[in-house]
Design a protein around this motif. Sequence first.
Motif, PDB file in Angstrom:
ATOM      1  N   SER A  23     -23.845 -57.792  19.181  1.00  0.00           N
ATOM      2  CA  SER A  23     -23.552 -57.815  20.468  1.00  0.00           C
ATOM      3  C   SER A  23     -24.771 -57.296  21.390  1.00  0.00           C
ATOM      4  O   SER A  23     -24.862 -57.570  22.294  1.00  0.00           O
ATOM      5  CB  SER A  23     -21.838 -58.293  20.150  1.00  0.00           C
ATOM      6  N   ARG A  24     -24.937 -55.447  21.078  1.00  0.00           N
ATOM      7  CA  ARG A  24     -25.626 -55.106  21.784  1.00  0.00           C
ATOM      8  C   ARG A  24     -26.666 -55.453  21.961  1.00  0.00           C
ATOM      9  O   ARG A  24     -27.602 -55.508  23.609  1.00  0.00           O
ATOM     10  CB  ARG A  24     -25.865 -53.659  21.915  1.00  0.00           C
ATOM     11  N   LYS A  26     -27.828 -58.738  21.828  1.00  0.00           N
ATOM     12  CA  LYS A  26     -28.242 -59.729  22.848  1.00  0.00           C
ATOM     13  C   LYS A  26     -27.872 -59.054  24.273  1.00  0.00           C
ATOM     14  O   LYS A  26     -28.454 -59.822  24.775  1.00  0.00           O
ATOM     15  CB  LYS A  26     -26.734 -60.640  22.745  1.00  0.00           C
ATOM     16  N   ASP A  27     -26.960 -58.760  24.772  1.00  0.00           N
ATOM     17  CA  ASP A  27     -27.530 -57.610  24.894  1.00  0.00           C
ATOM     18  C   ASP A  27     -28.626 -56.996  25.964  1.00  0.00           C
ATOM     19  O   ASP A  27     -28.888 -57.316  27.471  1.00  0.00           O
ATOM     20  CB  ASP A  27     -26.005 -56.649  25.840  1.00  0.00           C
ATOM     21  N   LEU A  28     -29.060 -56.543  25.383  1.00  0.00           N
ATOM     22  CA  LEU A  28     -30.383 -55.893  25.889  1.00  0.00           C
ATOM     23  C   LEU A  28     -31.353 -57.175  25.718  1.00  0.00           C
ATOM     24  O   LEU A  28     -32.180 -56.693  27.077  1.00  0.00           O
ATOM     25  CB  LEU A  28     -31.037 -55.083  24.117  1.00  0.00           C
ATOM     26  N   CYS A  29     -31.296 -58.162  25.182  1.00  0.00           N
ATOM     27  CA  CYS A  29     -32.400 -59.144  25.053  1.00  0.00           C
ATOM     28  C   CYS A  29     -32.170 -59.967  26.058  1.00  0.00           C
ATOM     29  O   CYS A  29     -33.210 -60.319  27.454  1.00  0.00           O
ATOM     30  CB  CYS A  29     -32.324 -60.149  23.972  1.00  0.00           C
ATOM     31  N   ILE A  30     -30.938 -59.905  26.384  1.00  0.00           N
ATOM     32  CA  ILE A  30     -31.032 -60.717  28.527  1.00  0.00           C
ATOM     33  C   ILE A  30     -31.279 -59.936  29.294  1.00  0.00           C
ATOM     34  O   ILE A  30     -32.131 -60.331  30.052  1.00  0.00           O
ATOM     35  CB  ILE A  30     -29.325 -61.135  28.898  1.00  0.00           C
ATOM     36  N   LYS A  31     -30.938 -58.004  28.986  1.00  0.00           N
ATOM     37  CA  LYS A  31     -31.552 -57.819  30.304  1.00  0.00           C
ATOM     38  C   LYS A  31     -32.712 -57.766  30.738  1.00  0.00           C
ATOM     39  O   LYS A  31     -33.691 -56.757  31.640  1.00  0.00           O
ATOM     40  CB  LYS A  31     -30.707 -56.450  30.059  1.00  0.00           C
ATOM     41  N   ALA A  58     -26.735 -66.880  22.872  1.00  0.00           N
ATOM     42  CA  ALA A  58     -27.332 -66.678  24.104  1.00  0.00           C
ATOM     43  C   ALA A  58     -28.227 -67.399  24.326  1.00  0.00           C
ATOM     44  O   ALA A  58     -28.981 -66.703  25.377  1.00  0.00           O
ATOM     45  CB  ALA A  58     -27.012 -65.363  23.776  1.00  0.00           C
TER      46      ALA A  58
END
Length: 381
Positions: A23-24, A26-31, A58
């Motif tokens: 889950s983290r 995913k957030d890193l890729c989005i950021k 995502a």
Amino acid sequence: MGPFIHLHLHSAFSLAEGAIHISRLKDLCIKHEMPAVAVTDTNNMFAALEASEVLSGAGIQSITGIEIALDPVDCGLKEQRDTGLPSVVLLAQAQAGYMNLMKLSSAVFLNSPVEGEACISLDDLLKFSEGIICLTGGRDFGPVDLLLKDGRQAEAEQLIQKLKIAFGDCLYVELQRYGDEMTPAVKAVWENDLLKLAYDHELPLVATNGVLFPTQDDHDAHDALLCIAAGAYIQMDDRRTASPAQFFKSAVQMAVLFEDLPEALGNTSIIAQRCAFRPRTHPPILPSFAGDTKAEAKELERQAREGLKARLASIELAEEEQVYWDRLTREIGIINNMGFPGYFLIVADFIQWAKTNDIPVGPGRGSGAGSLVAWALTITD
């Protein structure tokens, strides 16, 4: 030239080594606006399905991979190093590659040529190369890198030639620049030798960062994790550590690091485009115990009735015998109506085998643990 893509990354499924939950990730890729990422856990593919589902949900391309350890002797390295076994990074390019990755990840633990270690033979790696993109492993664990650092260019040439024959245009020479632990002199000689080897063999370069934790601020916590894994203390000098630079760098940070080798950055996007497979969820795949559902229903009833007869002959009855038979008939009907006769037969098969071979089994749990059918089949006691 496309954007930089991380192709060498350890999730928390690299047990006691990686520290990035999916889950983290995913957030890193989005950021960082990273359209794709590879998860390459050490010797396992535990994260493959979760990463595939979470990242693709995502809008991020999930590339399934593994960093797999090799027999050091096969690689021309005469002894194991304190830092660990040599390893390469493998990425599933197609379904055939994914199937081969599963074979290799199983061989790590079932057919390891090194006693007490988890690794594969070089022969297995070369044998199961179809559908796989191979990165040479990086500066700390790559067998080619380790040979070059020892000044053994001839052996490095021999190894790269074997890999080239097996993987063809799916072989990439992996470059990593952390810029801290290695002295400038050693770094210059080693990297120059590695670049020369790649150019001499007309092999493409690829830049990676060997990611272990999310941000630079997480390094201290990750250092403590490595201590826990090794049973060591932070103040000890002779222990395994990771570079503070092994965090999830942005494409801009990687571009600065490899500004003199833009092709190594661009090839990360090319590799991502070449990888056109991801594992997907599907219904459970169970072996057929008796051919079809009707046959399994009959087989379940036969085994359950024979089993109950044997059970009743060895105990003092708590009720009239007919109560047991009526309950058995009712339970068999429920199991068959739900489509679970094969499931009960499969579980009974391996539980009975375990008991016959003096392998301890648990008392049973779950929704069927208290059933008379399970007791009759000796799944439970």
